[in-house]
Design a protein around this motif. Sequence first.
Motif, mmCIF file in Angstrom:
data_model
loop_
_atom_site.group_PDB
_atom_site.id
_atom_site.type_symbol
_atom_site.label_atom_id
_atom_site.label_comp_id
_atom_site.label_asym_id
_atom_site.label_seq_id
_atom_site.Cartn_x
_atom_site.Cartn_y
_atom_site.Cartn_z
ATOM 1 N N ASN A 185 65.733 48.938 5.847
ATOM 2 C CA ASN A 185 65.146 49.170 4.518
ATOM 3 C C ASN A 185 65.878 48.341 3.463
ATOM 4 O OD1 ASN A 185 67.562 50.705 3.841
ATOM 5 N ND2 ASN A 185 66.664 52.370 5.019
ATOM 6 N N ALA A 186 65.207 48.175 2.308
ATOM 7 C CA ALA A 186 65.794 47.554 1.115
ATOM 8 C C ALA A 186 66.456 46.210 1.395
ATOM 9 C CB ALA A 186 66.793 48.505 0.463
ATOM 10 N N VAL A 187 65.659 45.231 1.839
ATOM 11 C CA VAL A 187 66.184 43.886 2.058
ATOM 12 C C VAL A 187 65.551 42.904 1.072
ATOM 13 C CG1 VAL A 187 66.628 44.309 4.496
ATOM 14 C CG2 VAL A 187 64.455 43.312 3.802
ATOM 15 N N ASN A 188 66.300 41.859 0.769
ATOM 16 C CA ASN A 188 65.804 40.746 -0.026
ATOM 17 C C ASN A 188 65.526 39.571 0.901
ATOM 18 O OD1 ASN A 188 66.088 42.204 -2.355
ATOM 19 N ND2 ASN A 188 67.938 41.161 -3.053
ATOM 20 N N LEU A 189 64.416 38.881 0.660
ATOM 21 C CA LEU A 189 64.081 37.701 1.448
ATOM 22 C C LEU A 189 64.184 36.453 0.589
ATOM 23 C CD1 LEU A 189 60.993 38.573 3.690
ATOM 24 C CD2 LEU A 189 63.422 38.611 4.270
ATOM 25 N N ASP A 190 64.694 35.384 1.201
ATOM 26 C CA ASP A 190 64.750 34.068 0.574
ATOM 27 C C ASP A 190 64.019 33.106 1.505
ATOM 28 O OD1 ASP A 190 66.697 32.340 -1.558
ATOM 29 O OD2 ASP A 190 66.022 31.256 0.225
ATOM 30 N N ILE A 191 62.927 32.487 1.006
ATOM 31 C CA ILE A 191 62.109 31.584 1.833
ATOM 32 C C ILE A 191 62.151 30.198 1.201
ATOM 33 C CG2 ILE A 191 59.863 31.167 2.880
ATOM 34 C CD1 ILE A 191 60.461 34.550 1.371
ATOM 35 N N SER A 192 62.517 29.197 1.983
ATOM 36 C CA SER A 192 62.659 27.849 1.424
ATOM 37 C C SER A 192 62.240 26.793 2.433
ATOM 38 C CB SER A 192 64.108 27.605 0.982
ATOM 39 O OG SER A 192 64.992 27.692 2.086
ATOM 40 N N LEU A 193 61.787 25.652 1.900
ATOM 41 C CA LEU A 193 61.432 24.486 2.700
ATOM 42 C C LEU A 193 61.388 23.288 1.761
ATOM 43 C CD1 LEU A 193 60.465 23.438 5.511
ATOM 44 C CD2 LEU A 193 58.124 23.732 4.672
ATOM 45 N N PRO A 194 62.057 22.176 2.116
ATOM 46 C CA PRO A 194 62.003 20.997 1.256
ATOM 47 C C PRO A 194 60.570 20.594 0.929
ATOM 48 C CG PRO A 194 63.664 20.691 2.952
ATOM 49 C CD PRO A 194 62.950 21.959 3.283
ATOM 50 N N GLY A 195 60.328 20.326 -0.366
ATOM 51 C CA GLY A 195 58.996 19.965 -0.824
ATOM 52 C C GLY A 195 58.205 21.130 -1.372
ATOM 53 N N TYR A 196 58.782 22.352 -1.296
ATOM 54 C CA TYR A 196 58.125 23.553 -1.815
ATOM 55 C C TYR A 196 59.094 24.307 -2.717
ATOM 56 C CZ TYR A 196 54.524 22.883 1.754
ATOM 57 O OH TYR A 196 53.518 22.366 2.529
ATOM 58 N N TYR A 197 58.533 25.069 -3.661
ATOM 59 C CA TYR A 197 59.368 25.926 -4.477
ATOM 60 C C TYR A 197 59.914 27.078 -3.636
ATOM 61 C CZ TYR A 197 57.464 23.543 -8.566
ATOM 62 O OH TYR A 197 57.108 22.604 -9.486
ATOM 63 N N ARG A 198 61.168 27.408 -3.893
ATOM 64 C CA ARG A 198 61.816 28.527 -3.209
ATOM 65 C C ARG A 198 61.177 29.840 -3.650
ATOM 66 N NH1 ARG A 198 67.011 29.087 -0.881
ATOM 67 N NH2 ARG A 198 67.331 26.891 -1.396
ATOM 68 N N GLN A 199 60.975 30.733 -2.691
ATOM 69 C CA GLN A 199 60.394 32.043 -2.965
ATOM 70 C C GLN A 199 61.421 33.114 -2.630
ATOM 71 O OE1 GLN A 199 58.018 33.859 -4.577
ATOM 72 N NE2 GLN A 199 56.261 33.480 -3.238
#
Length: 324
Positions: free
Chosen positions: A215-229
């Motif tokens: 429960n209660a996790v933060n996600l960081d999604i990234s890929l060169p050429g895209y904005y980080r989410q």
Amino acid sequence: RLMTQTRVLAVVSIAFAFCLPVSAAMQEPDAAKPATGNAPAVPTAMVHLRGRIVSWDGKPIVGAAVALAPAKSMTTAELLANPPQVTGADGSFDFTAPAEPPETRDPPVLLVAAKGMASIARSVAWNYEKTKTATANPKKQRARDTDIKEVVLPDGARLVGRVRDADGKPIAGAMVVARDMLESHRVLQGPRFDSYCRTRSDEQGIFQLANTLPNAVNLDISLPGYYRQQIEAVAIDSPLEVRLQRGGAILGRVLDHEGRGVADATVTANYERRGGVDMARTDADGSFRLNLDRPARYRLTATKSISRSKSLSKNSDVLEGPRA
């Protein structure tokens, strides 16, 4: 609406306070020249890092995958598939490492993963002793054998999701990192586990975090050429859909006061909405490339290490990025 593609050119100048050529002035002042002749090489001193992996109730975890490596060097699945070490019957591990490790922006951390448990990435609190060169450089230290005692792995859960672009097409190779939401919260902090689970999306854009918190996790999604989410307070009990918007790159050069490129400097972008996220290292001509992580204004910081205890740093003006 986000801009589809952005290329930003930024030039940062570092005004060095000396007139020697950069190639000579950037050497460490206490670094000796290589010995000539057939002098034997001095062996590298090694030290031990020991500890035990246990569950919440103090029971040893047998067969846990353990590594002493940079957090970004492998995914959690890669750690489980090819562990540098596995814990013994008492949950113990024992690594050897250089007593004087090289300076790096991405130092080794303790990575631990086990089936059914939440994986972690923990900075190592080494025990240190002063070296014989302490008189010339008091900040130069070397590690001693260190026992970090018990490392607790909390119970884990499995989180799945899919990464798509703005048109709904799957995105392969996106990096997805899950952390404990409470560890970055100043008010709601609880027990600190240093939870860290890392994976990549496959050809269908699907990602699986098999060793995250329940429960209660933060996600960081990234890929060169895209904005980080970045997504906060993610629910574990349902598949997650993530949309990445097309971004761009920040291109530029780091120069000295005579207009020459500064090699091996680090450059970080600090955005008005968030702090610094990633960094780049300059090439021989001072050029760098950073992913444009956010549609916002930002400031670049360039830093060049002169010695173990001294570095030069310079901030750019506030630069205009694209707007959402």
